[in-house]
Motif scaffolding. Structure first.
Motif, PDB file in Angstrom:
ATOM      1  N   GLY A  40       0.798  -1.222   0.000  1.00  0.00           N
ATOM      2  CA  GLY A  40       0.000   0.000   0.000  1.00  0.00           C
ATOM      3  C   GLY A  40       0.830   1.270   0.000  1.00  0.00           C
ATOM      4  O   GLY A  40       0.351   2.327   0.405  1.00  0.00           O
ATOM      5  N   GLN A  41       2.074   1.190  -0.457  1.00  0.00           N
ATOM      6  CA  GLN A  41       2.965   2.348  -0.469  1.00  0.00           C
ATOM      7  C   GLN A  41       2.686   3.286  -1.637  1.00  0.00           C
ATOM      8  O   GLN A  41       3.100   4.436  -1.613  1.00  0.00           O
ATOM      9  CB  GLN A  41       4.434   1.887  -0.528  1.00  0.00           C
ATOM     10  N   MET A  42       2.016   2.783  -2.640  1.00  0.00           N
ATOM     11  CA  MET A  42       1.752   3.549  -3.859  1.00  0.00           C
ATOM     12  C   MET A  42       0.251   3.660  -4.068  1.00  0.00           C
ATOM     13  O   MET A  42      -0.514   2.891  -3.507  1.00  0.00           O
ATOM     14  CB  MET A  42       2.378   2.838  -5.075  1.00  0.00           C
ATOM     15  N   ILE A  43      -0.159   4.603  -4.940  1.00  0.00           N
ATOM     16  CA  ILE A  43      -1.578   4.665  -5.290  1.00  0.00           C
ATOM     17  C   ILE A  43      -1.951   3.327  -5.922  1.00  0.00           C
ATOM     18  O   ILE A  43      -1.138   2.678  -6.584  1.00  0.00           O
ATOM     19  CB  ILE A  43      -1.900   5.865  -6.208  1.00  0.00           C
ATOM     20  N   SER A  44      -3.192   2.903  -5.700  1.00  0.00           N
ATOM     21  CA  SER A  44      -3.590   1.538  -6.072  1.00  0.00           C
ATOM     22  C   SER A  44      -3.408   1.236  -7.552  1.00  0.00           C
ATOM     23  O   SER A  44      -2.915   0.163  -7.916  1.00  0.00           O
ATOM     24  CB  SER A  44      -5.036   1.268  -5.655  1.00  0.00           C
ATOM     25  N   GLY A  45      -3.780   2.144  -8.417  1.00  0.00           N
ATOM     26  CA  GLY A  45      -3.674   1.889  -9.850  1.00  0.00           C
ATOM     27  C   GLY A  45      -2.237   1.735 -10.319  1.00  0.00           C
ATOM     28  O   GLY A  45      -1.947   0.937 -11.212  1.00  0.00           O
ATOM     29  N   PHE A  46      -1.321   2.489  -9.714  1.00  0.00           N
ATOM     30  CA  PHE A  46       0.102   2.399 -10.067  1.00  0.00           C
ATOM     31  C   PHE A  46       0.619   1.012  -9.688  1.00  0.00           C
ATOM     32  O   PHE A  46       1.248   0.327 -10.482  1.00  0.00           O
ATOM     33  CB  PHE A  46       0.882   3.498  -9.336  1.00  0.00           C
ATOM     34  N   GLU A  47       0.319   0.608  -8.465  1.00  0.00           N
ATOM     35  CA  GLU A  47       0.766  -0.706  -7.995  1.00  0.00           C
ATOM     36  C   GLU A  47       0.162  -1.826  -8.835  1.00  0.00           C
ATOM     37  O   GLU A  47       0.864  -2.754  -9.239  1.00  0.00           O
ATOM     38  CB  GLU A  47       0.395  -0.883  -6.523  1.00  0.00           C
ATOM     39  N   ASP A  48      -1.132  -1.724  -9.133  1.00  0.00           N
ATOM     40  CA  ASP A  48      -1.791  -2.749  -9.959  1.00  0.00           C
ATOM     41  C   ASP A  48      -1.138  -2.846 -11.334  1.00  0.00           C
ATOM     42  O   ASP A  48      -1.042  -3.938 -11.909  1.00  0.00           O
ATOM     43  CB  ASP A  48      -3.279  -2.444 -10.123  1.00  0.00           C
ATOM     44  N   ALA A  49      -0.702  -1.716 -11.880  1.00  0.00           N
ATOM     45  CA  ALA A  49      -0.075  -1.707 -13.208  1.00  0.00           C
ATOM     46  C   ALA A  49       1.274  -2.422 -13.192  1.00  0.00           C
ATOM     47  O   ALA A  49       1.657  -3.059 -14.175  1.00  0.00           O
ATOM     48  CB  ALA A  49       0.083  -0.276 -13.700  1.00  0.00           C
ATOM     49  N   VAL A  50       1.995  -2.333 -12.079  1.00  0.00           N
ATOM     50  CA  VAL A  50       3.322  -2.959 -11.992  1.00  0.00           C
ATOM     51  C   VAL A  50       3.200  -4.463 -11.745  1.00  0.00           C
ATOM     52  O   VAL A  50       4.030  -5.243 -12.230  1.00  0.00           O
ATOM     53  CB  VAL A  50       4.171  -2.265 -10.898  1.00  0.00           C
ATOM     54  N   LEU A  51       2.156  -4.881 -11.030  1.00  0.00           N
ATOM     55  CA  LEU A  51       1.963  -6.318 -10.776  1.00  0.00           C
ATOM     56  C   LEU A  51       1.917  -7.074 -12.103  1.00  0.00           C
ATOM     57  O   LEU A  51       1.206  -6.690 -13.024  1.00  0.00           O
ATOM     58  CB  LEU A  51       0.656  -6.561 -10.017  1.00  0.00           C
ATOM     59  N   GLY A  52       2.703  -8.121 -12.207  1.00  0.00           N
ATOM     60  CA  GLY A  52       2.709  -8.952 -13.409  1.00  0.00           C
ATOM     61  C   GLY A  52       3.645  -8.472 -14.501  1.00  0.00           C
ATOM     62  O   GLY A  52       3.805  -9.158 -15.514  1.00  0.00           O
ATOM     63  N   MET A  53       4.263  -7.294 -14.317  1.00  0.00           N
ATOM     64  CA  MET A  53       5.218  -6.829 -15.332  1.00  0.00           C
ATOM     65  C   MET A  53       6.468  -7.696 -15.285  1.00  0.00           C
ATOM     66  O   MET A  53       6.893  -8.152 -14.222  1.00  0.00           O
ATOM     67  CB  MET A  53       5.619  -5.358 -15.094  1.00  0.00           C
TER      68      MET A  53
END
Length: 142
Positions: A40-53
């Protein structure tokens, strides 16, 4: 190839822009942004975008305001007496002020307007209500 997952500490280069193309932040020319996925260190959409990269992957994502800093809340815009601001502070529109909340938390406000009698402060994040586009590059997974 390794993909970023919850619990991984990642390093990401990013450039953030508004819908009109204005750049509001970037890590380019600096150290990449480091954070741990799922914390939860980043805004949710930013973190979701990095997941799976995948390591070395580049992508561009546009986040609706709800996935970024939320919608603007007009109740967070208030007028306070000028006397509530220390006299040594020379006010300018757009300047950031800090105050201590009732529970000891740090509150941040932007000066929206002022005169000799009153100061209008805005407690919304400056990017609240805005859709944000990020160009991302995953440079490290640990």
């Amino acid at each position: 190839m390794s993909e970023a997952k919850s619990g991984d500490t990642v390093k990401v280069h990013y450039t953030g822009t508004l819908s009109d193309g204005t750049e509001f932040d970037s890590s380019r020319g600096q150290e990449p942004l480091e954070f741990t996925l799922g914390q939860g260190q980043m805004i949710s959409g930013f973190e979701d975008a990095v997941l799976g990269m995948a390591l070395g992957e580049n992508k561009t994502v546009t986040l609706a305001s709800e996935e970024a800093y939320g919608e603007r809340n007009e109740a967070m815009v208030q007028e306070v007496p000028r006397s509530a601001i220390p006299p040594e502070i020379e006010l300018t529109e757009g300047m950031l002020l800090q105050a201590q909340g009732p529970d000891g938390e740090t509150l941040r406000f932007t000066v929206a307007d002022f005169n000799e009698e009153a100061v209008t402060v805005d407690g919304n994040h400056p990017l609240a209500g805005r859709d944000l586009t990020f160009q991302l590059e995953l440079v490290q997974i640990a």
